[in-house]
Write a protein that holds these residues in place. Structure first.
Motif, short mmCIF file in Angstrom:
data_model
loop_
_atom_site.label_atom_id
_atom_site.label_comp_id
_atom_site.label_asym_id
_atom_site.label_seq_id
_atom_site.Cartn_x
_atom_site.Cartn_y
_atom_site.Cartn_z
N VAL A 1 -5.30 49.36 101.14
CA VAL A 1 -4.92 48.52 100.27
C VAL A 1 -3.37 49.29 99.27
CG1 VAL A 1 -5.29 47.08 97.99
CG2 VAL A 1 -7.12 47.38 99.73
N GLY A 2 -2.55 48.54 99.01
CA GLY A 2 -1.56 49.25 98.40
C GLY A 2 -0.65 48.01 97.81
N THR A 3 0.31 48.57 97.08
CA THR A 3 1.20 47.71 96.46
C THR A 3 2.27 47.41 97.84
OG1 THR A 3 3.09 49.32 96.49
CG2 THR A 3 1.60 48.79 94.26
N THR A 4 3.02 46.35 97.92
CA THR A 4 3.79 45.92 98.90
C THR A 4 4.64 46.96 99.55
OG1 THR A 4 3.43 43.83 98.50
CG2 THR A 4 5.46 43.98 99.99
N ASP A 5 5.32 47.56 98.44
CA ASP A 5 6.25 48.42 99.19
C ASP A 5 5.48 49.87 99.54
OD1 ASP A 5 8.56 47.46 98.37
OD2 ASP A 5 8.57 47.96 96.32
N GLN A 6 4.44 50.52 98.82
CA GLN A 6 3.63 51.21 99.57
C GLN A 6 3.06 50.96 101.00
OE1 GLN A 6 0.50 51.40 96.69
NE2 GLN A 6 1.19 53.27 95.50
N ILE B 1 -0.94 44.27 98.91
CA ILE B 1 -1.50 43.85 100.22
C ILE B 1 -2.57 44.73 100.64
CG2 ILE B 1 -1.03 44.01 102.84
CD1 ILE B 1 1.91 43.62 102.00
N ALA B 2 -3.74 43.86 100.93
CA ALA B 2 -4.83 44.27 101.69
C ALA B 2 -5.04 44.10 103.20
CB ALA B 2 -6.03 43.79 101.14
N ARG C 1 -3.82 53.65 95.44
CA ARG C 1 -3.88 52.91 96.67
C ARG C 1 -5.16 53.54 97.48
NH1 ARG C 1 1.02 54.98 99.84
NH2 ARG C 1 0.37 53.73 101.49
N ALA C 2 -5.90 52.56 98.21
CA ALA C 2 -6.90 52.88 98.93
C ALA C 2 -6.67 52.90 100.34
CB ALA C 2 -8.32 51.80 98.76
N VAL C 3 -7.35 53.77 101.20
CA VAL C 3 -7.45 53.96 102.62
C VAL C 3 -8.57 54.26 103.08
CG1 VAL C 3 -6.54 56.20 102.30
CG2 VAL C 3 -6.07 54.62 104.54
N ARG C 4 -9.05 53.68 104.35
CA ARG C 4 -10.22 54.01 105.02
C ARG C 4 -10.03 54.58 106.14
NH1 ARG C 4 -15.25 51.45 104.65
NH2 ARG C 4 -14.67 49.90 103.41
N CYS C 5 -9.65 55.96 106.13
CA CYS C 5 -9.29 56.78 107.26
C CYS C 5 -9.75 58.25 106.77
CB CYS C 5 -8.03 56.72 107.53
SG CYS C 5 -7.44 57.87 108.86
N ALA D 1 2.99 53.55 105.05
CA ALA D 1 1.67 52.95 105.50
C ALA D 1 0.76 54.32 105.69
CB ALA D 1 1.49 52.08 106.55
N THR D 2 -0.51 54.33 105.54
CA THR D 2 -1.34 55.71 105.63
C THR D 2 -2.13 55.45 106.76
OG1 THR D 2 -2.53 55.18 103.60
CG2 THR D 2 -0.89 56.83 103.25
N HIS D 3 -2.67 54.19 106.97
CA HIS D 3 -3.69 54.00 107.96
C HIS D 3 -3.14 53.64 109.31
CE1 HIS D 3 -7.17 52.19 110.11
NE2 HIS D 3 -7.91 52.76 109.12
N PRO D 4 -3.56 54.31 110.41
CA PRO D 4 -3.15 54.09 111.62
C PRO D 4 -2.77 52.67 112.18
CG PRO D 4 -4.58 55.80 111.73
CD PRO D 4 -4.70 55.15 110.45
N TYR D 5 -4.00 51.93 111.82
CA TYR D 5 -3.92 50.49 112.14
C TYR D 5 -2.84 49.67 111.48
CZ TYR D 5 -5.25 45.71 112.63
OH TYR D 5 -5.08 44.03 113.02
N THR D 6 -2.42 50.06 110.10
CA THR D 6 -1.25 49.40 109.23
C THR D 6 -0.09 49.78 110.24
OG1 THR D 6 -2.70 49.79 107.47
CG2 THR D 6 -0.39 49.06 107.02
N MET D 7 0.31 51.09 110.22
CA MET D 7 1.52 51.50 110.86
C MET D 7 1.70 50.95 112.38
SD MET D 7 0.61 55.55 110.01
CE MET D 7 1.45 56.37 111.30
#
Lengths: 316, 328
Positions: free
Chosen positions: B233-238, B222-223, B310-314, B243-249
């Motif tokens: 960006v990470g696997t669906t389970d990740q 998922i991106a 996995r990639a994160v913009r934070c 979730a590591t980005h506050p927006y995803t959370m």
């Protein structure tokens, strides 16, 4: 006494193809101060039910009921809807941009409603408008009053719609898919607002939605509608823990959620029956995985079981 | 080798503000994405996040401002009209509303045979057989051949749109909110169909949706997009369980699950998505982030790749993650 009592509500429309039965004998009891969910898929009659409570069914439609009473007031014999609509019951809709007048500022639209219902001078009207906008979480009220609808985001527009609905002092708010056009993060803000209005202003809310997730998070009690009839009604917790009607079970099984990946979803095969010349028997019979002989001939009535849970199904 | 590689893709639109000044709306801003053969990538974001613009740039339905779209070893953006036309048979798209994407004048037969007539020499009975074969693959029978889209239910019409997309056996199918206009029971039918087709025919999907629950059902990875940028960006389970980005959370917390017992999450989002023409300084998400600090206001974080690919913009992804765990 319950705030709203609906008994045997039926709504039909005459069309060029024949009589279209949108709602068939719906019974609802709404208690004061609760958020009641009316949930169902497209065409199940949830919106027309809301419109009928507002006296907004057009002249091609026919509304019948054995009882339709708001706090003792008989809505069936109501000639003067102006005293009910807005004043006692308000309604908000899915697309706030389509409901607000683009040519007037928020302040003009809001004060129009306030003055129509309460005879206040301009200073008091302004004061009340600011208060209403603060109530719905628009903190910069003085600025918002001067803006036009297009200058606001979808979430803010829906907040303004809620302020307009409350401006008349209505005790019952019918919210018809109020968050369907909004993004999820804004949806959760609006749902939280509706809950806080219920808590702070003892507002009673009928929340019309297609989204069982929204129901789970917001409603106290819920009725699942299918093809114009109530299939199942109970407290929200009971409905999700213990769904009884095959349609409710189907709806819950059809929802993708964390953990369903790789597994087939429980799809309800087929589609909604036509409202014109509906077949005899249970409206869900043609799509039901547990269909029995009796389902094709007899329409089940809504039968109460324990815990104020009622199901319209021959299985129970 | 990756089937699709999007490199530094940018799409800016000029927007008039006032009488004389112009600004750029950065609909897609420096997006990098890799899609492996047989994989399903989900792209999630709210309205205005640029997910549809990204898809349209990949299909070259609109011309990106800059960047590269390497599909099957070829940069689609460098192709001329005729070679692009040949290449296009390997790409297909399904849109949200089948009543708008299917011509109301054409019968199902013509809708599904059109790509075959354009790209192959099949005609007559052979063409007809191929059309029926593909209708059956999406669960429709030959009875539907002469119907027009308005005579079909939403689910049936979307099946026709899917048949039309898969009839040339493309290497990549872009699904742009394919179930958002459908009721849940019908949505389940279409999702099951998409899974079945992927298993049987080995398609690669680029699945775009605003609904995280729907995306996780299909996607391997998922991106998450926010204001034209990929934020995680990470696997669906990740993405779902850590979730590591506050927006995803926040997105996860805001998605209402059909379960009444779930505790209210402590992750909240204030305000709404800012304007694309005047994005916030620094991290685009900082005005809505409950953990934003001074650095977030000034400095746009880079998309960082961590040890789990996995990639994160934070600026502080791990810290947020730990903080949220503590709250639970």
């Amino acid at each position: 006494m319950s705030l709203l009592e609906v008994r045997d509500l039926s709504i039909s429309f005459s069309t060029s193809h024949g009589l279209f039965r949108a709602v068939n004998g719906v019974n609802l009891t709404i208690e004061r101060g609760e958020i009641f969910g009316l949930v169902g898929e497209t065409g199940c009659g949830k919106t027309v039910t809301g419109l009928a409570l507002m006296g907004l069914i057009s002249s091609t439609g026919r509304v019948t009921a054995s009882r339709l009473s708001l706090d003792g007031l008989n809505l069936l014999s109501t000639r003067n809807w102006q005293n009910v609509r807005g004043r006692r019951i308000s309604m908000i809709f899915q697309d706030p941009a389509a409901c607000l007048n683009p040519t007037f500022t928020i302040g003009q639209q809001l004060s129009h409603v306030i003055r129509y219902h309460f005879h206040l001078d301009s200073a008091a009207t302004h004061h009340r408008a600011v208060e209403l906008l603060n109530d719905v979480g628009l903190s910069d009220a003085a600025h918002t009053l001067r803006t036009y609808p297009h200058q606001l985001s979808g979430g803010m527009q829906q907040r303004v719609m809620i302020a307009l609905a409350l401006a008349s002092g209505a005790e019952l708010l019918i919210a018809d898919e109020p968050t369907t056009a909004l993004d999820v993060t804004i949806q959760s803000q609006i749902l939280r607002l509706l809950k806080s209005l219920r808590d702070k202003h003892t507002l009673t809310i009928i929340l019309i939605t297609h989204d069982l997730g929204v129901v789970a998070h917001t409603c106290d009690r819920v009725a699942v509608l299918y093809a114009g009839s109530v299939a199942e009604t109970s407290s929200t917790v009971d409905l999700f823990r213990n769904p009884k009607h095959p349609y409710t079970q189907g709806l819950l099984g059809a929802m993708p959620r964390h953990g369903t990946r790789g597994k087939p979803l429980l799809a309800i095969e087929g589609s909604l029956p036509s409202g014109i010349n509906p077949s005899v028997g249970c409206p869900f019979a043609a799509r039901c995985p547990l269909v029995m002989k009796i389902c094709r001939t007899d329409n089940p009535t809504l039968t109460p079981t324990e815990n104020a849970h009622a199901i319209a199904c021959h299985l129970y | 080798m990756a089937l699709l590689e999007v490199r530094s893709l940018v799409k800016h639109y000029p927007v008039r503000v006032g009488l004389f000044s112009r600004r750029q709306a950065k609909a897609v801003d420096d997006v990098n994405l890799t899609v492996n053969p047989g994989e399903t990538i989900g792209i999630v974001g709210e309205s205005g996040s640029g997910k549809t613009t990204l898809a349209r740039c990949i299909l070259r339905m609109i011309e990106p401002t800059s960047g590269e779209v390497i599909f099957d070893g070829v940069d689609l953006l460098k192709l001329g009209q005729s070679s692009l036309r040949t290449k296009r048979r390997e790409l297909a798209v399904v849109y949200q509303n089948p009543y708008l994407s299917l011509s109301p004048r054409l019968a199902v037969r013509d809708l599904v045979s059109e790509p075959l007539v354009t790209h192959t020499s099949l005609r007559g009975d052979a063409l007809n057989d191929r059309v029926v074969e593909n209708l059956e693959a999406v669960g429709l029978s030959a009875d539907y051949l002469n119907k027009r889209s308005r005579q079909l239910s939403g689910g049936q019409a979307q099946r026709v749109a899917i048949a039309r997309a898969l009839v040339l056996r493309p290497k990549l199918i872009v699904l742009d909110e394919p179930t958002s206009a459908l009721d849940v029971s019908v949505q389940a039918q279409v999702l099951n169909l998409l899974v079945k087709l992927r298993t049987e025919l080995g398609f690669t999907y680029l699945f775009i949706s605003h609904n995280l629950d729907v995306v996780q059902h299909l996607a391997d990875r998922i991106a998450v997009m926010y204001l034209g940028k990929v934020v995680e960006v990470g696997t669906t389970d990740q993405v779902f369980s850590q979730a590591t980005h506050p927006y995803t959370m926040a997105l996860l917390a805001a998605t209402p699950e059909p379960h009444p017992d779930r505790k209210a999450s402590l992750v909240t989002v204030q305000g709404s998505v800012p304007s694309l023409t005047a994005p916030p300084t620094g991290c685009h998400y900082h005005p809505r982030c409950q953990w934003a600090v001074e650095r977030c206001r000034h400095e746009m974080p880079a998309l960082r790749l961590d040890e789990d690919r996995r990639a994160v913009r934070c600026h502080f992804p791990r810290e947020y993650f730990q903080a949220s765990k503590k709250f639970e």
